[in-house]
Design an enzyme around this catalytic site. Structure first.
Site, short mmCIF file in Angstrom:
data_model
loop_
_atom_site.label_atom_id
_atom_site.label_comp_id
_atom_site.label_asym_id
_atom_site.label_seq_id
_atom_site.Cartn_x
_atom_site.Cartn_y
_atom_site.Cartn_z
CB THR A 132 41.32 83.84 50.51
OG1 THR A 132 42.36 82.94 51.44
CG2 THR A 132 39.94 83.60 51.71
CG ASP A 133 45.28 79.51 51.47
OD1 ASP A 133 44.86 80.87 51.38
OD2 ASP A 133 46.04 78.94 50.84
CD GLU A 134 44.28 83.68 55.11
OE1 GLU A 134 42.97 84.16 55.61
OE2 GLU A 134 45.05 84.43 54.25
CE1 TYR A 158 40.49 88.07 53.56
CE2 TYR A 158 41.68 86.31 54.57
CZ TYR A 158 41.51 87.16 53.29
OH TYR A 158 41.53 87.05 51.94
CE LYS A 162 37.31 86.91 50.56
NZ LYS A 162 37.48 87.44 48.41
P1 NAD Z 1 43.89 94.45 49.02
O1 NAD Z 1 43.69 94.30 50.17
O2 NAD Z 1 45.33 94.42 48.22
O3 NAD Z 1 42.95 94.91 47.75
C1 NAD Z 1 41.11 95.20 48.06
C2 NAD Z 1 41.15 96.34 47.41
O4 NAD Z 1 39.79 96.10 47.25
C3 NAD Z 1 41.50 97.72 47.25
O5 NAD Z 1 42.09 98.92 46.20
C4 NAD Z 1 40.27 98.69 48.25
O6 NAD Z 1 40.43 99.57 48.55
C5 NAD Z 1 39.37 97.74 46.93
N1 NAD Z 1 38.23 97.96 48.51
C6 NAD Z 1 37.62 97.57 49.43
N2 NAD Z 1 36.74 97.65 50.09
C7 NAD Z 1 35.92 97.29 49.05
C8 NAD Z 1 34.51 98.70 48.65
N3 NAD Z 1 33.23 98.15 49.77
N4 NAD Z 1 34.20 98.48 47.08
C9 NAD Z 1 35.28 98.83 46.63
N5 NAD Z 1 36.51 98.49 46.57
C10 NAD Z 1 36.40 98.21 47.60
O7 NAD Z 1 43.64 93.16 48.85
P2 NAD Z 1 44.54 91.57 47.83
O8 NAD Z 1 45.47 91.34 48.42
O9 NAD Z 1 44.43 92.34 46.39
O10 NAD Z 1 43.25 90.84 47.76
C11 NAD Z 1 42.06 91.18 46.60
C12 NAD Z 1 41.07 89.05 46.60
O11 NAD Z 1 41.69 88.03 46.71
C13 NAD Z 1 40.32 90.46 48.53
O12 NAD Z 1 39.23 89.10 47.97
C14 NAD Z 1 41.10 88.33 48.91
O13 NAD Z 1 40.09 88.22 49.98
C15 NAD Z 1 41.63 87.88 48.15
N6 NAD Z 1 43.65 86.95 48.84
C16 NAD Z 1 44.15 87.64 48.64
C17 NAD Z 1 45.44 87.15 48.80
C18 NAD Z 1 46.73 87.47 49.25
O14 NAD Z 1 47.39 86.78 49.52
N7 NAD Z 1 46.92 88.62 49.07
C19 NAD Z 1 44.97 86.06 49.24
C20 NAD Z 1 43.92 84.81 48.77
C21 NAD Z 1 42.32 85.53 48.22
P1 TYD Z 2 50.34 87.27 55.95
O1 TYD Z 2 50.46 88.12 55.16
O2 TYD Z 2 48.99 88.89 56.79
O3 TYD Z 2 49.21 87.20 55.59
P2 TYD Z 2 47.68 86.05 56.38
O4 TYD Z 2 47.65 85.77 57.49
O5 TYD Z 2 46.68 86.01 54.76
O6 TYD Z 2 48.56 85.16 55.69
O7 TYD Z 2 51.04 86.97 57.26
C1 TYD Z 2 51.26 86.25 56.66
C2 TYD Z 2 52.14 84.97 57.47
O8 TYD Z 2 53.00 85.83 58.27
C3 TYD Z 2 51.27 84.91 58.57
O9 TYD Z 2 51.10 83.04 59.51
C4 TYD Z 2 51.34 85.82 59.83
C5 TYD Z 2 52.72 86.02 60.02
N1 TYD Z 2 53.57 87.37 59.96
C6 TYD Z 2 53.98 87.14 60.91
O10 TYD Z 2 54.78 86.34 61.10
N2 TYD Z 2 54.20 88.48 61.30
C7 TYD Z 2 54.44 90.20 60.89
O11 TYD Z 2 54.40 90.68 60.97
C8 TYD Z 2 52.70 89.44 59.95
C9 TYD Z 2 52.29 90.74 58.86
C10 TYD Z 2 52.84 88.37 59.30
#
Ligand code: NAD
Ligand code: TYD
Length: 355
Positions: A132-134, A158, A162
């Site tokens: 992630t960019d975070e 988080y 990561k």
């Molecule tokens: P998500 O939370 O929707 O899905 C995570 C999945 O991993 C779930 O299906 C869960 O059951 C599975 N999981 C959790 N713990 C596990 C374990 N110990 N063993 C096997 N499976 C396990 O997450 P996402 O949004 O799909 O993100 C996927 C990846 O992308 C993550 O690594 C996250 O850090 C990264 N990412 C997500 C975003 C975003 O905007 N969603 C942005 C940047 C990076």
């Molecule tokens: P989120 O979707 O949780 O992603 P991330 O924290 O990984 O960026 O949140 C996106 C942005 O929206 C973040 O700045 C927090 C804000 N946010 C709200 O303002 N209200 C909410 O209820 C949630 C879930 C997030």
């Protein structure tokens, strides 16, 4: 075939669907099915022999060793993680367990397997870690966007977990020669997004007539990437990415949270107008900010464009319209997700936030 971890989550399930639509190469999908994993995302693959689902933990060495020996995947794409910042604030332990210890165990299994492969298989093998960019921390308004050389400065449990996993992946390349690739992407949005995250939460709450909780002043900036664009970037990195390198993936789309909420409300006003003629914007409420809330993320995606020729296909206008329409068309998916567990989380996260 390839092994995908976390393939029942938001991005992972989009990736598996996309992969099997594009390539005739089977997928073993290893997912622990935590609250975020949802097999309904993969319903359209029922009966498709190219998709092998295994319920299990990436940290389970015995299971992962068995899977690697049995299926001999040529590549692993590691999505499995605890992914929600707010949950990491309420309970960081699971983030340490899955994102750090789990990734470590996975790397150990993969290293043991990879080191015994024949030369050709060894050279062709890939371990792609999705991050992630975070991990880069928070930008001020005028800072340049994150590039791959930015220092890691994670601010939430988080992002710290990561960051730790990224460091382990890097170390396994430098120390053991494991053929790794890492992608650091910005906030994704699109179908199958669990409604604890900003965009799906706002859609679901709007339609339910509930408050739309904006943290703090709503001026925090995120750089939104349509999930299918993220999937195409991962495919490209897997195909031609340079071993040991990291690639930032972003949508060239920085938006303040409040603006995102306005766009969602306006689209719903157009596509599903309220009976009373009022705008969904009236449901917006300002609530107490997230502790340690990062102010701005922005991705400089020029490296992946320059070196691998990747660009996002969607603009935010096209992507968010598709997304809102998907939620309108998939109300039964939404209703099934809003289980008792989900309601407990909403209570825990929002009850203590004064308006
Ligand atoms: P998500 O939370 O929707 O899905 C995570 C999945 O991993 C779930 O299906 C869960 O059951 C599975 N999981 C959790 N713990 C596990 C374990 N110990 N063993 C096997 N499976 C396990 O997450 P996402 O949004 O799909 O993100 C996927 C990846 O992308 C993550 O690594 C996250 O850090 C990264 N990412 C997500 C975003 C975003 O905007 N969603 C942005 C940047 C990076
Ligand atoms: P989120 O979707 O949780 O992603 P991330 O924290 O990984 O960026 O949140 C996106 C942005 O929206 C973040 O700045 C927090 C804000 N946010 C709200 O303002 N209200 C909410 O209820 C949630 C879930 C997030």
């Amino acid at each position: 075939m390839i092994l995908v971890t976390g393939g029942a989550g938001f991005i992972g399930s989009n990736f598996v669907l996309d992969w099997l639509a594009q390539a005739n190469e089977s997928v073993i999908n290893l997912d622990a099915l935590t609250y975020a994993g949802n097999l309904e995302n993969l319903d359209s693959l029922k009966g498709d022999a190219r998709h092998i689902f295994v319920k299990g933990d990436i940290g389970d060495r015995t299971l992962v060793d068995e899977l690697l020996a049995k299926y001999q995947p040529r590549a692993i794409v590691n999505f499995a993680a605890e992914s929600h910042v707010d949950r990491s604030i309420h309970g960081p332990g699971e983030f340490i367990q899955t994102n750090i210890v789990g990734t470590f165990n996975l790397l150990e299994s993969v290293r043991a397997h990879w080191s015994k492969l024949a030369d050709k298989e060894k050279t062709d093998f890939r371990f792609l870690h999705v991050s992630t960019d975070e991990v880069y921390g928070s930008l001020s308004k005028d800072d340049p966007a994150f590039s791959e050389t930015n220092r890691y400065e994670p601010n939430s449990p988080y992002s710290a977990s990561k960051a730790a996993s990224d460091h382990l992946v890097r170390a396994y390349h430098h120390t053991y020669g494991l053929p790794v690739l890492t992608t650091n992407c910005s906030n994704n949005y699109g179908p199958y997004h669990f409604p604890e995250k900003l965009i799906p939460l706002m859609i679901v709450n709007s339609l339910a007539g509930k408050p739309l909780p904006v943290y703090g002043d709503g001026q925090q900036i995120r750089d939104w990437l349509y999930v299918k664009d993220h999937c195409s970037a991962i495919r490209r990195v897997l195909e031609i990415g340079k071993l040991g390198e990291t690639y930032n993936v972003g949508g060239w789309n920085e938006q303040a949270n409040l603006n995102i909420v306005h766009i969602v409300c306006d689209l719903l006003d157009e596509l599903r107008p309220k009976d009373d003629g009022n705008s969904y914007r009236e449901q917006i409420t300002y609530v107490t900010d997230r502790p340690g809330h990062d102010r701005r993320y922005a991705i400089d995606a020029r490296k992946i464009e320059r070196e691998l020729g990747w660009n996002p296909a969607e603009t935010f206008e096209t992507g968010i319209r598709k997304t809102v329409q998907w939620y309108l068309d998939n109300q039964s998916w939404v209703n099934n997700v809003l289980s008792g567990n989900y309601r407990q989380w909403i209570e825990k996260n929002y009850a203590g936030r004064s308006e």
